[in-house]
Design an enzyme around this catalytic site. Sequence first.
Site, short mmCIF file in Angstrom:
data_model
loop_
_atom_site.label_atom_id
_atom_site.label_comp_id
_atom_site.label_asym_id
_atom_site.label_seq_id
_atom_site.Cartn_x
_atom_site.Cartn_y
_atom_site.Cartn_z
N GLU A 51 -10.54 -1.43 5.36
CA GLU A 51 -9.42 -1.65 6.26
C GLU A 51 -9.90 -1.58 7.72
O GLU A 51 -9.53 -2.38 8.55
CB GLU A 51 -8.31 -0.63 6.00
CG GLU A 51 -7.08 -0.88 6.86
CD GLU A 51 -5.87 -0.03 6.45
OE1 GLU A 51 -6.03 0.87 5.62
OE2 GLU A 51 -4.78 -0.29 6.99
N ASN B 61 -6.73 6.02 16.06
CA ASN B 61 -7.99 6.01 16.79
C ASN B 61 -8.50 7.42 17.06
O ASN B 61 -9.71 7.63 17.18
CB ASN B 61 -7.84 5.22 18.09
CG ASN B 61 -7.79 3.72 17.83
OD1 ASN B 61 -7.63 3.29 16.68
ND2 ASN B 61 -7.93 2.93 18.87
N GLN C 1 0.84 -1.20 0.00
CA GLN C 1 0.00 0.00 0.00
C GLN C 1 0.87 1.25 0.00
O GLN C 1 1.71 1.41 0.88
CB GLN C 1 -0.88 -0.01 1.26
CG GLN C 1 -1.83 1.15 1.38
CD GLN C 1 -2.69 1.04 2.63
OE1 GLN C 1 -2.26 0.52 3.65
NE2 GLN C 1 -3.92 1.52 2.56
N GLY C 2 0.67 2.14 -0.98
CA GLY C 2 1.43 3.39 -1.03
C GLY C 2 0.52 4.59 -0.77
O GLY C 2 0.13 5.28 -1.72
N SER D 183 3.82 -1.65 4.25
CA SER D 183 4.08 -3.00 4.76
C SER D 183 4.48 -3.92 3.61
O SER D 183 3.93 -3.82 2.52
CB SER D 183 2.82 -3.59 5.42
OG SER D 183 2.44 -2.82 6.51
#
Lengths: 395, 385
Positions: free
Chosen positions: A243, A381, A125-126, A160
């Site tokens: 996600e 969060n 993921q970029g 990641s």
Amino acid sequence: MTSLLPSDTEFRHLVRQFLTANLPADTAERGKRGFRPLASDIRAWSAILHAQGWSVPNWPRKYGGPGWSISRQHIFEIESLRAGAPPPSPQGLYLVGPTIYTFGSEQQKQRFLGPIREGTAFWAQGFSEPDAGSDLGSLRTRAERDGNFYVVNGQKIWTSDAKESEWLFLLVRTRTPHAGEGGISFLLVDLSSPGITIRPIRTIDNATHLNELFLDNLRVPAENLLGEEGKGWSYAKFLLTLERSSSAAVPQCVAGIERLKALVKRASHLASDPLLASRIAELEIDLLAHEISTRRVIAAEEAGRNSATLVSSTLKIRGSELLQRIGALTVETLGTAVLPLYSREAIPHDMLASRPFGQDVPGIMADFIYRRAASIYGGSNEIQRNILAKALLRQ
Amino acid sequence: MIEQLQFEITEEQVLVRDMVRRFLQADYAAAARDGIAWKKMGELSWLGCAVPESAGGFAGGTMTLAVVVQEFGRALIPDPLVPVASQSTTSLVAIGTPRAQGLLDKIATGDLKVMIAHTELGRCDSDREIDTVALRSGEGWVISGNKVAVLGGDQADAFLVTAQNKQDRQPSIFFVPRDARGLRIDSFQTFDDRGAAHVTLTEIALPVGARLATGATAAAALAHGLDHALILSSAEMLGALEVAFELTRNYLNTRRQFGQTIGEFQVLRHRLVDMYIELEQARSMVMLGVSALDSGSAEDRALAAAAVKARVAKAARLVAAQAVQLHGGIGMTEEHAVGPIFKRAIAFDLWLGTGNEHVRRYAALDQDSPSMSRQSATAERADGR
């Protein structure tokens, strides 16, 4: 976990039988001890799942999914974790796969969905940049059109598994100097293209799965634009909602509590401790409330009442908090037995092997440390609470 | 009752603090590379601070040591200062024999690194039960048992091993040199980057003089060392928490998102304030602990040590976790200091009994605890009194 909930015994049994017959023993051992799975383990296991037709449980039948209800998907995930199966590479299965089959062209679906399903293509993921984290909309990586290509320059961070992946989904700014969320586009990038430098970042769980990406005149074929130019932000929001929903982490929490209880049972001084039993019970009750909340959302979604944005933030907040609390209690319970530094390949000390906690220990500490990121990744969060507050106050 | 509460450090201690900070910033890395850092600490008289005036040390030594270890905590220095200069030293002072005095002299100069090896798997550090057994044999002793996770045990020159006498079931403390036959040291690196070791003793033969203390003296020495180390390791943690707080404050003032510094977001401002409040609670508890060590009874020390550990561990969990949270991704990396401080906070909690274990210990020690009065009433009936 609890005997309160309907358990779909027949399906559970089917999954268990499959896992017993097909999961390689060494892979399972690593998983049960809390070790991070090797990329080769994930690929091999994905291929086995694919042969069974189970590699993309969350996808519609049309794209190769098994047609399971969401509660069956949960059962499958819980049983897989319980057996020590390596979790799939999440970026393809949970994030970009559904985004591609929702917004992609027929040609893109043909090209990209198969390799994810077969476990042959991992995705990275970029999204985040050094100056665009919580404020993702201010990203600055630029893509300029040059004939049939986009030429991309910029920098991404917190990617990641970039080294293990074949593909990258990338947010870029196609209209400059327009500020904010307009003018963002969504590109699908072959990671072997020239112009990409990957720098691993060492994290506090003694791992290097996160990376910085430097993009220097990277040329991306225009056919790899997802959807329309300038609408990338809406695709990104769709993906981020996915996600967050997967961040409810119910299966991980269930497996975490089970592991904790199993460890406690093996050590007599812990098993006879009423205070510890009470703390575990308190966690389990909180998890029960979270699990039921998650199921309510699932039921509403299956009935077509979609409140995904609002609810996914709630689930993400509570899921990450529970993961962290379960990890903290596990570590506290194991005490100094978890002091040794995590080693991915080996168990540092065989001396403790015959003792109550045996060799389960180092991976547990690394996992706990890594889970500090659960309240940061996927939108911190604090950002989730802002999203919720805005919706609740109708601002 | 604690006779005198200290709230301030003396001017002299401020000078010590500045000197330690300078040493750690300027000279420590090179000295550590050359393997002479520990010896240097001896030369600078930091290792003997915990020896009280009555045993040939100097007044105010406990607070001075607290100031030193707090600086070590600020810099996350991995050396086992608390295990040696607080725990072992205090136990040896309590033993008080000429043999113990001889060991203290060598510890103070940095010529002897000795660690207490007491905890066994499945037992907590304050446990009085010991599975390791000492057998009287001819002119000496034979000891067998397992000790786990001795902090700094990888670099110990010797261990103060606790064992139960086979004959009279009394606890004893034995001096066991590193090269003793039958001693196995399984060294490991901890997840927060310190050295430690599991120690296995297989029929180790020791001369009669190796038994430094036994019975009530041994139990008291062990308890004194434990309480001292609980308080001093809390001082060390306090230093690291100060840094976590300062870094977070700076980050909130400099990191910009959504067109403003993130410190302008109220939710983050309040979080920083919560960190500050916890940090100050921890600081107060360390002051209380040092006062208890200097002018309290053994009962005061035990109660204070349990309270200090419990409270500082709670502060550490909040401050360190929120330092990581407010830094976001960068807080998860080894390149930034807050991540390693978080790991230190977890390791601190686990060493010498977790904060929550000490909440229980406090309840068990507290004479006014309702459950305690029930227990003692039951015990009295059982005694037929």
